[in-house]
Design an enzyme around this catalytic site. Structure first.
Site, short mmCIF file in Angstrom:
data_model
loop_
_atom_site.label_atom_id
_atom_site.label_comp_id
_atom_site.label_asym_id
_atom_site.label_seq_id
_atom_site.Cartn_x
_atom_site.Cartn_y
_atom_site.Cartn_z
N ALA A 8 0.84 -1.20 0.00
CA ALA A 8 0.00 0.00 0.00
C ALA A 8 0.87 1.25 0.00
O ALA A 8 0.46 2.31 0.44
CB ALA A 8 -0.92 -0.02 1.22
N GLY A 9 2.10 1.09 -0.51
CA GLY A 9 3.04 2.20 -0.57
C GLY A 9 2.70 3.15 -1.71
O GLY A 9 1.53 3.22 -2.16
N VAL A 11 3.34 3.25 -5.04
CA VAL A 11 2.77 2.73 -6.29
C VAL A 11 1.44 2.01 -6.04
O VAL A 11 0.47 2.20 -6.79
CB VAL A 11 3.78 1.79 -7.00
N GLY A 12 1.38 1.21 -4.99
CA GLY A 12 0.16 0.45 -4.69
C GLY A 12 -1.03 1.38 -4.45
O GLY A 12 -2.13 1.16 -4.99
N ASP A 32 -0.84 -4.72 3.19
CA ASP A 32 0.53 -4.30 3.49
C ASP A 32 0.98 -5.03 4.75
O ASP A 32 0.17 -5.57 5.52
CB ASP A 32 0.64 -2.78 3.67
N ARG A 88 17.66 -0.92 -10.60
CA ARG A 88 16.54 -1.78 -10.20
C ARG A 88 17.05 -3.16 -9.80
O ARG A 88 16.48 -3.83 -8.93
CB ARG A 88 15.54 -1.91 -11.35
N ASN A 95 13.65 -8.24 -2.66
CA ASN A 95 12.30 -8.34 -3.26
C ASN A 95 11.93 -9.75 -3.69
O ASN A 95 10.75 -10.11 -3.66
CB ASN A 95 12.18 -7.35 -4.43
N VAL A 118 4.70 -5.89 -10.33
CA VAL A 118 5.24 -4.53 -10.49
C VAL A 118 6.61 -4.41 -9.80
O VAL A 118 7.49 -3.70 -10.27
CB VAL A 118 4.26 -3.49 -9.91
N ASP A 148 7.10 2.59 -19.42
CA ASP A 148 8.22 3.08 -20.24
C ASP A 148 7.69 3.70 -21.54
O ASP A 148 8.23 4.70 -22.02
CB ASP A 148 9.19 1.93 -20.55
N ARG A 151 6.40 7.12 -20.84
CA ARG A 151 7.53 8.06 -20.70
C ARG A 151 8.12 8.39 -22.07
O ARG A 151 8.55 9.52 -22.33
CB ARG A 151 8.59 7.46 -19.77
N HIS A 175 12.78 -4.09 -18.37
CA HIS A 175 12.45 -2.84 -17.67
C HIS A 175 13.67 -2.39 -16.86
O HIS A 175 13.70 -2.51 -15.63
CB HIS A 175 11.22 -3.07 -16.78
P1 NAI Z 1 7.02 1.77 -1.22
O1 NAI Z 1 8.16 1.54 -0.29
O2 NAI Z 1 6.35 3.08 -1.21
O3 NAI Z 1 5.90 0.65 -0.98
C1 NAI Z 1 6.19 -0.70 -0.86
C2 NAI Z 1 5.25 -1.27 0.21
O4 NAI Z 1 5.42 -2.69 0.26
C3 NAI Z 1 5.52 -0.74 1.61
O5 NAI Z 1 4.37 -0.09 2.12
C4 NAI Z 1 5.88 -1.97 2.41
O6 NAI Z 1 5.45 -1.94 3.76
C5 NAI Z 1 5.17 -3.06 1.60
N1 NAI Z 1 5.69 -4.41 1.85
C6 NAI Z 1 6.96 -4.81 2.02
N2 NAI Z 1 7.00 -6.15 2.25
C7 NAI Z 1 5.72 -6.59 2.20
C8 NAI Z 1 5.12 -7.86 2.35
N3 NAI Z 1 5.85 -8.96 2.58
N4 NAI Z 1 3.79 -7.94 2.26
C9 NAI Z 1 3.02 -6.83 2.03
N5 NAI Z 1 3.54 -5.61 1.88
C10 NAI Z 1 4.88 -5.48 1.97
O7 NAI Z 1 7.58 1.43 -2.69
P2 NAI Z 1 6.92 1.85 -4.09
O8 NAI Z 1 7.49 3.11 -4.53
O9 NAI Z 1 5.45 1.68 -3.97
O10 NAI Z 1 7.51 0.70 -5.05
C11 NAI Z 1 7.09 -0.64 -4.89
C12 NAI Z 1 7.86 -1.54 -5.85
O11 NAI Z 1 7.46 -1.25 -7.19
C13 NAI Z 1 9.38 -1.36 -5.81
O12 NAI Z 1 10.03 -2.61 -5.94
C14 NAI Z 1 9.65 -0.49 -7.02
O13 NAI Z 1 10.98 -0.63 -7.48
C15 NAI Z 1 8.64 -1.04 -7.98
N6 NAI Z 1 8.28 -0.17 -9.10
C16 NAI Z 1 8.10 -0.78 -10.31
C17 NAI Z 1 7.72 -0.07 -11.40
C18 NAI Z 1 7.50 -0.77 -12.70
O14 NAI Z 1 7.32 -0.11 -13.73
N7 NAI Z 1 7.48 -2.10 -12.74
C19 NAI Z 1 7.53 1.40 -11.32
C20 NAI Z 1 7.71 1.94 -10.00
C21 NAI Z 1 8.07 1.17 -8.94
#
Ligand code: NAI
Length: 308
Positions: A8-9, A11-12, A32, A88, A95, A118, A148, A151, A175
């Site tokens: 729920a960070g 991106v979520g 989360d 990444r 991850n 994601v 991408d 962008r 990616h």
């Molecule tokens: P964020 O840190 O804001 O949110 C991640 C959330 O995951 C946190 O709230 C955290 O508590 C939660 N989390 C961690 N372990 C968990 C688990 N075992 N169970 C449930 N929740 C858990 O990070 P953000 O910015 O939301 O990015 C999330 C991921 O998405 C990253 O790996 C980032 O690199 C990736 N990303 C991928 C993109 C794509 O185009 N594929 C684009 C942008 C981000």
């Protein structure tokens, strides 16, 4: 239509917000690991419902996967995001463990679900979900190319001084900054090749700016971006939920297409109610083929670090 979003960070939550605003899903469940975080994000988002005019019900849970049971689509955004200067790929170790356990919990509750991955490094995480869950390949989709490509269109429109809605273009490949293959040759402005308007040097600049699109934002924001990633995920979810048969570049398991196999990497696919309904094989130039092959080698190299 029930959608679960794990993580729920940034991106979520953005993804949940866009899904709700588009008003096609009956329910979105945010999950989360941080105590109360998903519940808080869900409550905050629900308090925008009367303002933004949506009826989607958003709920949150701290790790209770029974609340996700019967989800049609599950999105995995859980894990760590990169900080300025990081690639990444550096997120792989942490991850992989998170994505593997989350995928298992989701499939246990929703055996018929379609999963959108994601978390980064996304192509490797998509391959991991494929290997770890054994779900049919049409039901595992990696989101990267949709972002991408958005962008790429932004940078093309900027260079062309044209409205973004007049511009079309696609990014395939891995990616990652080095792995992306922006298809400048096929990019158009109102069906006219962009090479009619832009010099080779300017097009090369567009390509480079696209490839470092994520890193540029990470440098500015101090963390990775969320609006465009969330919007891109919501586009994929909507295409599946509404059986739109839209084409997006998505990471999918290749079995000989584009001369590649045993990896997940971004290529154009048709998205509909069954998930990936078709992998579209476009004719690539020798240069584009070579770039895709080299991108695939890098993804495969990352995949060797995985345990299933
Ligand atoms: P964020 O840190 O804001 O949110 C991640 C959330 O995951 C946190 O709230 C955290 O508590 C939660 N989390 C961690 N372990 C968990 C688990 N075992 N169970 C449930 N929740 C858990 O990070 P953000 O910015 O939301 O990015 C999330 C991921 O998405 C990253 O790996 C980032 O690199 C990736 N990303 C991928 C993109 C794509 O185009 N594929 C684009 C942008 C981000």
């Amino acid at each position: 239509m029930k959608v679960t979003v794990v993580g729920a960070g940034a991106v979520g939550a953005s993804c949940a917000e866009y899904i709700a605003i588009k008003n096609f899903a009956s329910e979105v469940v945010l999950v989360d690991i941080k105590e109360g975080f998903a519940e808080g994000k869900a409550m905050d988002l629900m308090q925008t419902a009367s303002l933004n005019g949506f009826d989607t019900k958003i709920t949150g849970t701290t790790g209770d996967y029974s609340k996700t049971a019967g989800s049609d689509i599950c999105v995995i955004t859980s894990g760590i995001a990169r900080k300025p200067g990081m690639s990444r790929d550096e997120l792989l170790g942490i991850n992989a463990g998170i994505v593997k356990s989350v995928a298992a919990s989701l499939v246990e509750q929703s055996p018929n679900t379609i999963i959108i991955v994601v978390s980064n490094p996304m192509d490797t995480m998509t391959y991991l979900v494929h290997k770890a869950t054994g779900l049919p390949k049409n039901r595992i989709i990696g989101m990267g190319g949709a972002l991408d490509s958005a962008r790429f269109k932004y940078r093309l429109a900027e260079a062309l001084e044209a409205p973004i809605s007049d511009v079309d273009g696609m990014v395939i490949g891995g990616h990652s900054d080095k792995g992306m293959v922006p298809l400048t040759r096929l990019a158009t402005r109102n069906s006219v090749p962009v090479s009619e308007f832009l010099s080779e040097e300017r097009l090369e600049q567009v390509k480079q700016d696209t490839k470092v699109g994520g890193a540029t934002l990470t440098g500015l924001l101090g963390t990775s971006a969320w609006y465009a990633p969330g919007a891109a995920v919501s586009g994929l979810v909507q295409a599946i939920a509404c059986d739109q048969k839209k084409i997006f570049p998505c990471s999918t398991l290749l079995e000989g297409e584009y001369g590649l196999s045993d990896l997940c990497i971004g290529v154009p696919v048709v998205l509909g109610k069954n998930g990936i309904e078709k992998i579209v094989e476009i004719n690539l130039s020798e240069e584009e083929k070579a770039a895709l092959t080299s991108s695939a080698e890098a993804v495969k190299n990352n995949n060797t670090a995985l345990t299933f």
